[in-house]
Scaffold this motif. Structure first.
Motif, mmCIF file in Angstrom:
data_model
loop_
_atom_site.group_PDB
_atom_site.id
_atom_site.type_symbol
_atom_site.label_atom_id
_atom_site.label_comp_id
_atom_site.label_asym_id
_atom_site.label_seq_id
_atom_site.Cartn_x
_atom_site.Cartn_y
_atom_site.Cartn_z
ATOM 1 N N LYS A 59 0.817 -1.215 0.000
ATOM 2 C CA LYS A 59 0.000 0.000 0.000
ATOM 3 C C LYS A 59 0.850 1.264 0.000
ATOM 4 C CE LYS A 59 -3.915 2.155 2.375
ATOM 5 N NZ LYS A 59 -4.877 2.038 3.501
ATOM 6 N N ALA A 60 1.916 1.272 0.781
ATOM 7 C CA ALA A 60 2.759 2.468 0.864
ATOM 8 C C ALA A 60 3.378 2.808 -0.495
ATOM 9 C CB ALA A 60 3.851 2.269 1.905
ATOM 10 N N SER A 61 3.855 1.794 -1.200
ATOM 11 C CA SER A 61 4.464 2.012 -2.517
ATOM 12 C C SER A 61 3.430 2.505 -3.520
ATOM 13 C CB SER A 61 5.102 0.717 -3.020
ATOM 14 O OG SER A 61 6.151 0.309 -2.184
ATOM 15 N N PHE A 62 2.249 1.888 -3.501
ATOM 16 C CA PHE A 62 1.197 2.293 -4.434
ATOM 17 C C PHE A 62 0.699 3.705 -4.135
ATOM 18 C CE2 PHE A 62 -0.173 -2.385 -5.272
ATOM 19 C CZ PHE A 62 0.920 -2.539 -6.107
ATOM 20 N N GLU A 63 0.559 4.029 -2.851
ATOM 21 C CA GLU A 63 0.112 5.373 -2.483
ATOM 22 C C GLU A 63 1.125 6.418 -2.903
ATOM 23 O OE1 GLU A 63 -0.728 5.282 1.688
ATOM 24 O OE2 GLU A 63 -2.867 4.870 1.368
ATOM 25 N N SER A 64 2.401 6.098 -2.768
ATOM 26 C CA SER A 64 3.456 7.017 -3.169
ATOM 27 C C SER A 64 3.384 7.315 -4.666
ATOM 28 C CB SER A 64 4.820 6.420 -2.822
ATOM 29 O OG SER A 64 5.870 7.270 -3.264
ATOM 30 N N ALA A 65 3.053 6.290 -5.448
ATOM 31 C CA ALA A 65 2.926 6.479 -6.899
ATOM 32 C C ALA A 65 1.628 7.193 -7.258
ATOM 33 C CB ALA A 65 2.989 5.134 -7.599
ATOM 34 N N GLY A 66 0.595 7.000 -6.439
ATOM 35 C CA GLY A 66 -0.692 7.630 -6.702
ATOM 36 C C GLY A 66 -1.703 6.733 -7.385
ATOM 37 N N ILE A 67 -1.546 5.422 -7.221
ATOM 38 C CA ILE A 67 -2.475 4.478 -7.834
ATOM 39 C C ILE A 67 -3.916 4.737 -7.401
ATOM 40 C CG2 ILE A 67 -3.239 2.066 -7.603
ATOM 41 C CD1 ILE A 67 -1.343 2.358 -9.866
ATOM 42 N N GLN A 68 -4.095 5.212 -6.175
ATOM 43 C CA GLN A 68 -5.444 5.456 -5.657
ATOM 44 C C GLN A 68 -6.179 6.539 -6.439
ATOM 45 O OE1 GLN A 68 -2.632 6.163 -4.156
ATOM 46 N NE2 GLN A 68 -2.674 8.210 -3.243
ATOM 47 N N LEU A 81 -2.044 -10.366 -4.071
ATOM 48 C CA LEU A 81 -1.731 -9.334 -3.091
ATOM 49 C C LEU A 81 -1.889 -7.945 -3.686
ATOM 50 C CD1 LEU A 81 -0.675 -8.389 -0.353
ATOM 51 C CD2 LEU A 81 1.659 -8.722 -1.217
ATOM 52 N N ALA A 82 -1.366 -7.745 -4.889
ATOM 53 C CA ALA A 82 -1.467 -6.436 -5.537
ATOM 54 C C ALA A 82 -2.929 -6.071 -5.787
ATOM 55 C CB ALA A 82 -0.692 -6.443 -6.849
ATOM 56 N N THR A 83 -3.707 -7.045 -6.240
ATOM 57 C CA THR A 83 -5.120 -6.804 -6.518
ATOM 58 C C THR A 83 -5.873 -6.438 -5.250
ATOM 59 O OG1 THR A 83 -5.059 -8.373 -8.365
ATOM 60 C CG2 THR A 83 -7.226 -7.831 -7.460
ATOM 61 N N LEU A 84 -5.652 -7.191 -4.198
ATOM 62 C CA LEU A 84 -6.317 -6.933 -2.921
ATOM 63 C C LEU A 84 -5.942 -5.559 -2.378
ATOM 64 C CD1 LEU A 84 -8.162 -8.087 -0.740
ATOM 65 C CD2 LEU A 84 -6.136 -9.104 0.333
ATOM 66 N N THR A 85 -4.684 -5.197 -2.514
ATOM 67 C CA THR A 85 -4.215 -3.902 -2.023
ATOM 68 C C THR A 85 -4.889 -2.759 -2.768
ATOM 69 O OG1 THR A 85 -2.061 -4.843 -1.437
ATOM 70 C CG2 THR A 85 -2.188 -2.454 -1.668
ATOM 71 N N VAL A 86 -4.957 -2.865 -4.082
ATOM 72 C CA VAL A 86 -5.566 -1.799 -4.888
ATOM 73 C C VAL A 86 -7.052 -1.670 -4.580
ATOM 74 C CG1 VAL A 86 -6.110 -1.066 -7.232
ATOM 75 C CG2 VAL A 86 -3.853 -1.996 -6.722
#
Length: 224
Positions: A61-70, A88-93
């Motif tokens: 989640k931290a890596s994805f949030e840093s990139a701005g996937i949300q 894991l990636a799917t669940l996180t997103v």
């Protein structure tokens, strides 16, 4: 890299062959695309083609949030080979509140898990095989896309059976239950299909309807 916006149309996680091809196609179609991968060389390869590109340290989640996937409206998880990482990636997103999440699956079991956690699932290898098989066994079918177990879209080259007949006279909708959604003649494509339009041999039409009805229509075209 372009300036980050509040929202972006598509996010792609994983830059294997499928991810790169998808990102390229979406970008060439004029869509805003963000790509994320943990391999710098892959990100560098496509950086100039997309709106945003990020190298992340991990699938978390931290890596994805840093990139701005949300901030993406749709995220496609293109990690297929490592099933645990894909899940894991799917669940996180999904947990980050992305409105639409699509994940690549490599098997029915893999796809079942992805569906259960809330993702839409695509099977690229299976879909390609089905489309190729369709082209091999149906001489008039140029392409075939399955929407579900019953409904499909098929691109079909016409024969002399319909030559000179108008759309109304051909009765494709009444006789076969198919709707024409597009037509191509000499590389000119239209979606404005008039009832008075007269078919020529080698016209290409795109129809949507039940698989059985498409099969019946293709058999009818072979009766020349």
């Amino acid at each position: 890299m372009k300036r980050r916006k509040d929202t972006i149309e598509y996010g792609i996680i994983g830059l294997g062959r499928f991810g790169i091809a998808l990102a390229t196609a979406l970008s060439e179609a004029g869509k805003e695309v963000m790509v994320v991968d943990n391999t710098e060389s892959k990100v560098k390869q496509i950086r100039d083609m997309v709106s945003e590109a990020f190298v992340v340290e991990g699938i978390d989640k931290a890596s994805f949030e840093s990139a701005g996937i949300q901030n993406c409206e749709t995220v496609i998880v293109c990690i297929g080979e490592k099933i645990d990482t894909s899940i894991l990636a799917t669940l996180t997103v999904i947990s980050m509140g992305v409105p639409r999440v699509i994940s690549k699956a490599t098997s029915a079991e893999h796809g079942c898990v992805l569906e259960k956690i809330g993702a839409e699932v695509v099977y690229p290898e299976k879909d390609i095989a089905i489309r190729l098989a369709r082209r091999l066994v149906s001489p008039h079918a140029l392409d075939f896309i399955s929407l579900n177990d019953d409904i499909a879209v098929s691109e079909i080259r016409l024969t002399t059976v319909l030559e000179g007949k108008s759309v109304m006279e051909a009765g494709i909708r009444n006789q076969f239950g198919l709707n024409i959604v597009a037509m191509e003649r000499e590389h000119d494509t239209t979606i404005d299909i008039q009832p008075t339009y007269r078919f020529r041999k080698e016209d290409v039409i795109v129809v949507i309807g039940k698989r059985d009805n498409i099969n019946r229509f293709e058999a009818y075209l072979s009766e020349e």
